[in-house]
Write an enzyme that holds these catalytic residues in place. Sequence first.
Site, PDB file in Angstrom:
ATOM      1  CG  ASN A 155      73.399  -8.462  74.214  1.00  0.00           C
ATOM      2  OD1 ASN A 155      73.685  -7.365  73.742  1.00  0.00           O
ATOM      3  ND2 ASN A 155      73.807  -9.600  73.684  1.00  0.00           N
ATOM      4  CB  SER A 161      73.977 -12.304  72.100  1.00  0.00           C
ATOM      5  OG  SER A 161      73.329 -13.063  71.147  1.00  0.00           O
ATOM      6  CG  HIS A 188      78.702 -11.525  74.276  1.00  0.00           C
ATOM      7  ND1 HIS A 188      77.866 -10.644  74.928  1.00  0.00           N
ATOM      8  CD2 HIS A 188      78.256 -11.574  72.989  1.00  0.00           C
ATOM      9  CE1 HIS A 188      76.962 -10.196  74.083  1.00  0.00           C
ATOM     10  NE2 HIS A 188      77.176 -10.739  72.897  1.00  0.00           N
ATOM     11  CD  GLU A 221      78.619  -8.917  78.371  1.00  0.00           C
ATOM     12  OE1 GLU A 221      78.001  -8.197  79.162  1.00  0.00           O
ATOM     13  OE2 GLU A 221      78.038  -9.616  77.505  1.00  0.00           O
TER      14      GLU A 221
HETATM   15  N1  3HC Z   1      87.118  -3.305  60.843  1.00  0.00           N
HETATM   16  C1  3HC Z   1      88.059  -2.543  61.417  1.00  0.00           C
HETATM   17  N2  3HC Z   1      87.817  -1.365  62.001  1.00  0.00           N
HETATM   18  C2  3HC Z   1      86.547  -0.933  61.985  1.00  0.00           C
HETATM   19  C3  3HC Z   1      85.495  -1.653  61.413  1.00  0.00           C
HETATM   20  C4  3HC Z   1      85.838  -2.898  60.837  1.00  0.00           C
HETATM   21  N3  3HC Z   1      84.893  -3.689  60.297  1.00  0.00           N
HETATM   22  N4  3HC Z   1      84.342  -0.951  61.584  1.00  0.00           N
HETATM   23  C5  3HC Z   1      84.682   0.200  62.204  1.00  0.00           C
HETATM   24  N5  3HC Z   1      86.001   0.199  62.452  1.00  0.00           N
HETATM   25  C6  3HC Z   1      86.787   1.220  63.095  1.00  0.00           C
HETATM   26  C7  3HC Z   1      87.010   2.373  62.146  1.00  0.00           C
HETATM   27  O1  3HC Z   1      87.984   2.108  61.207  1.00  0.00           O
HETATM   28  C8  3HC Z   1      87.377   3.482  63.088  1.00  0.00           C
HETATM   29  O2  3HC Z   1      88.689   3.340  63.610  1.00  0.00           O
HETATM   30  P1  3HC Z   1      89.956   4.046  62.896  1.00  0.00           P
HETATM   31  O3  3HC Z   1      89.585   5.481  62.699  1.00  0.00           O
HETATM   32  O4  3HC Z   1      91.078   3.828  63.841  1.00  0.00           O
HETATM   33  O5  3HC Z   1      90.141   3.296  61.637  1.00  0.00           O
HETATM   34  C9  3HC Z   1      86.433   3.207  64.249  1.00  0.00           C
HETATM   35  O6  3HC Z   1      86.100   1.817  64.197  1.00  0.00           O
HETATM   36  C10 3HC Z   1      85.197   4.045  64.135  1.00  0.00           C
HETATM   37  O7  3HC Z   1      84.563   3.755  62.901  1.00  0.00           O
HETATM   38  P2  3HC Z   1      84.028   4.844  61.879  1.00  0.00           P
HETATM   39  O8  3HC Z   1      84.802   6.120  62.002  1.00  0.00           O
HETATM   40  O9  3HC Z   1      83.869   4.225  60.547  1.00  0.00           O
HETATM   41  O10 3HC Z   1      82.547   5.081  62.310  1.00  0.00           O
HETATM   42  P3  3HC Z   1      81.964   5.751  63.592  1.00  0.00           P
HETATM   43  O11 3HC Z   1      82.892   6.664  64.287  1.00  0.00           O
HETATM   44  O12 3HC Z   1      80.663   6.253  63.109  1.00  0.00           O
HETATM   45  O13 3HC Z   1      81.731   4.502  64.561  1.00  0.00           O
HETATM   46  C11 3HC Z   1      80.672   2.557  65.363  1.00  0.00           C
HETATM   47  C12 3HC Z   1      81.045   3.377  64.140  1.00  0.00           C
HETATM   48  C13 3HC Z   1      81.954   2.052  66.030  1.00  0.00           C
HETATM   49  C14 3HC Z   1      79.855   1.378  64.874  1.00  0.00           C
HETATM   50  C15 3HC Z   1      79.872   3.481  66.362  1.00  0.00           C
HETATM   51  O14 3HC Z   1      78.759   4.014  65.705  1.00  0.00           O
HETATM   52  C16 3HC Z   1      79.383   2.716  67.577  1.00  0.00           C
HETATM   53  O15 3HC Z   1      80.129   2.520  68.534  1.00  0.00           O
HETATM   54  N6  3HC Z   1      78.102   2.304  67.579  1.00  0.00           N
HETATM   55  C17 3HC Z   1      77.546   1.501  68.657  1.00  0.00           C
HETATM   56  C18 3HC Z   1      77.869   0.070  68.403  1.00  0.00           C
HETATM   57  C19 3HC Z   1      77.375  -0.812  69.505  1.00  0.00           C
HETATM   58  O16 3HC Z   1      76.751  -0.426  70.477  1.00  0.00           O
HETATM   59  N7  3HC Z   1      77.641  -2.117  69.328  1.00  0.00           N
HETATM   60  C20 3HC Z   1      77.200  -3.122  70.252  1.00  0.00           C
HETATM   61  C21 3HC Z   1      76.009  -3.827  69.683  1.00  0.00           C
HETATM   62  S1  3HC Z   1      75.433  -5.104  70.782  1.00  0.00           S
HETATM   63  C22 3HC Z   1      76.321  -6.434  70.341  1.00  0.00           C
HETATM   64  O17 3HC Z   1      77.102  -6.456  69.429  1.00  0.00           O
HETATM   65  C23 3HC Z   1      76.092  -7.675  71.153  1.00  0.00           C
HETATM   66  C24 3HC Z   1      75.470  -8.760  70.339  1.00  0.00           C
HETATM   67  O18 3HC Z   1      75.427  -9.925  71.129  1.00  0.00           O
HETATM   68  C25 3HC Z   1      74.074  -8.442  69.904  1.00  0.00           C
END
Ligand code: 3HC
Length: 278
Positions: A184, A115, A134, A146
């Site tokens: 990030n 990351s 990434h 990425e």
């Molecule tokens: N497997 C499959 N699909 C999944 C899943 C999983 N584990 N988790 C979520 N989904 C899918 C859901 O099923 C849904 O799609 P669908 O309706 O077609 O099935 C979709 O994603 C949205 O999920 P939910 O309806 O359950 O929940 P939300 O609408 O509340 O969304 C979230 C959840 C996608 C996590 C949203 O809150 C979000 O985008 N949050 C921001 C996440 C973010 O910024 N992530 C980046 C973090 S930084 C990083 O990762 C980098 C690292 O290096 C630190």
Amino acid sequence: MKVAIFGAGTMGSGIAQVFAAKGHVAMMYASSVASAQRHRDKLAASLNKRVAKGKMTQEAADDLMSRVVVEEFDAAADADLVIECVAENMAVKKELLGRLDAICKESAIFASNTSSLSITEMANGLNHQLVGMHFFNPVPAMKLVEVIAGANTPAELVEFTKNLSIEIGKTPVVVNEAPGFVVNKILVPYCNEGVCVLQEGVASAEDIDIAMQLGANHPMGPLHLGDLIGWDVVLSIMDVLYHETGDSKYRANVLIRKMVRAGKLGIKSGEGFFNYKK
Ligand code: 3HC
């Protein structure tokens, strides 16, 4: 394609899921075969929940899981692609990649899901070529990959990784090596700033998150997002940004260090700034 994924935590399991969903064999590796098996069981359980919610058929879940395998270390010799997503620590990653370099077939491609760390340094001394790939958490839901070119990553490998990302249903952006890359470098200081605002007593954790969700249309506020990423990961990225740039704007808030020392890592430990214990 046979993909060996080292590190079966949140990111590794998600990466295994997306590759297996597209017909690839995903070999899951953790600290031991038993631990990898436990992570495989967790992945199967999460797919079963999707089946129960009607988001996936039982056949599709079974088909996907038939391609997620747990093997001994030496079986990685046969992998076409190795993706490392072990601890965000250069020494740990280099030690693993060095061992894999000795056993993997010549044509195998090495990718790192780091990351924030240097792809150039990670590739240094390896016979295999290495690229940054990434993914974002939760991997199955987040569209971006990425693709990071280190100083010695060949253009063809960057192109291959871009195309592979598209093939597994993601949208790639190619970025040059830099601490934290694009996402990030922006997103992790945002989580850190959320903690600063909390520490200054400007608002409660709940209200900080509501403010950013409703005032900036973010899907989740900075404190919930840090709980999702894991505060240990946030801290290690802040430390890399700080040490690599020497810029005090990347200084991690001391409250994050305290949370990590207390084991309050976020969703994965059951508690961060919010409580996830059932
Ligand atoms: N497997 C499959 N699909 C999944 C899943 C999983 N584990 N988790 C979520 N989904 C899918 C859901 O099923 C849904 O799609 P669908 O309706 O077609 O099935 C979709 O994603 C949205 O999920 P939910 O309806 O359950 O929940 P939300 O609408 O509340 O969304 C979230 C959840 C996608 C996590 C949203 O809150 C979000 O985008 N949050 C921001 C996440 C973010 O910024 N992530 C980046 C973090 S930084 C990083 O990762 C980098 C690292 O290096 C630190």
